[in-house]
Design a protein around this motif. Sequence first.
Motif, PDB file in Angstrom:
ATOM      1  N   ALA A  91     -44.242  17.154  21.700  1.00 24.76           N
ATOM      2  CA  ALA A  91     -42.823  16.942  21.408  1.00 24.76           C
ATOM      3  C   ALA A  91     -42.451  15.462  21.348  1.00 24.76           C
ATOM      4  CB  ALA A  91     -41.964  17.655  22.449  1.00 24.76           C
ATOM      5  N   ILE A  92     -43.031  14.664  22.201  1.00 23.49           N
ATOM      6  CA  ILE A  92     -42.640  13.253  22.274  1.00 23.49           C
ATOM      7  C   ILE A  92     -42.916  12.502  20.976  1.00 23.49           C
ATOM      8  CG2 ILE A  92     -44.748  12.273  23.255  1.00 23.49           C
ATOM      9  CD1 ILE A  92     -42.784  10.794  25.209  1.00 23.49           C
ATOM     10  N   GLY A  93     -44.015  12.829  20.325  1.00 23.74           N
ATOM     11  CA  GLY A  93     -44.339  12.170  19.057  1.00 23.74           C
ATOM     12  C   GLY A  93     -43.318  12.481  17.976  1.00 23.74           C
ATOM     13  N   PHE A  94     -42.862  13.715  17.918  1.00 16.34           N
ATOM     14  CA  PHE A  94     -41.851  14.096  16.937  1.00 16.34           C
ATOM     15  C   PHE A  94     -40.497  13.468  17.266  1.00 16.34           C
ATOM     16  CE2 PHE A  94     -44.948  17.552  16.361  1.00 16.34           C
ATOM     17  CZ  PHE A  94     -45.139  17.435  14.995  1.00 16.34           C
ATOM     18  N   ARG A  95     -40.194  13.345  18.561  1.00 14.27           N
ATOM     19  CA  ARG A  95     -38.947  12.664  18.946  1.00 14.27           C
ATOM     20  C   ARG A  95     -38.982  11.192  18.538  1.00 14.27           C
ATOM     21  NH1 ARG A  95     -38.837  15.877  23.770  1.00 14.27           N
ATOM     22  NH2 ARG A  95     -37.192  17.405  23.486  1.00 14.27           N
ATOM     23  N   LEU A  96     -40.139  10.565  18.708  1.00 14.47           N
ATOM     24  CA  LEU A  96     -40.273   9.159  18.302  1.00 14.47           C
ATOM     25  C   LEU A  96     -40.075   8.997  16.801  1.00 14.47           C
ATOM     26  CD1 LEU A  96     -43.281   8.018  20.513  1.00 14.47           C
ATOM     27  CD2 LEU A  96     -40.907   7.230  20.672  1.00 14.47           C
ATOM     28  N   ALA A  97     -40.393  10.040  16.045  1.00 20.99           N
ATOM     29  CA  ALA A  97     -40.195  10.007  14.592  1.00 20.99           C
ATOM     30  C   ALA A  97     -38.739  10.282  14.216  1.00 20.99           C
ATOM     31  CB  ALA A  97     -41.113  11.024  13.919  1.00 20.99           C
ATOM     32  N   GLY A  98     -37.901  10.615  15.197  1.00 16.50           N
ATOM     33  CA  GLY A  98     -36.483  10.819  14.938  1.00 16.50           C
ATOM     34  C   GLY A  98     -36.079  12.239  14.630  1.00 16.50           C
TER      35      GLY A  98
END
Length: 106
Positions: free
Chosen positions: A13-20
């Motif tokens: 999830a964190i990677g997708f959040r970093l992508a906005g």
Amino acid sequence: MYKCMVVTDPETAIGFRLAGLEVIELIDPKEASALLSSLLYRDDTGIIAMNEDFIAELDGRIMERVEKTYRPIVIPIPSGKRAVGQENYIERLLRKAIGYNIVVRQ
């Protein structure tokens, strides 16, 4: 304008959040059917990217609804281990979009 939502496990999830992207975290794949059934009726969502392990646990009625609708489109996110039957879903999705059967090989 439609948005893209991601339904996945806490580790990715964190990677997708970093992508906005808007992310909904699930720990138990069995919760995916209830969540997806509510997401399918949102007017602001165009794409729902979902962990393939969660897609494998979807109720048959929900999967039928996913395959019949044109928006939002549900796409699987690979999870490291290959879920059985996911290539069939992707092939049906491509055939529906472009009108031809494309065989995806690795």
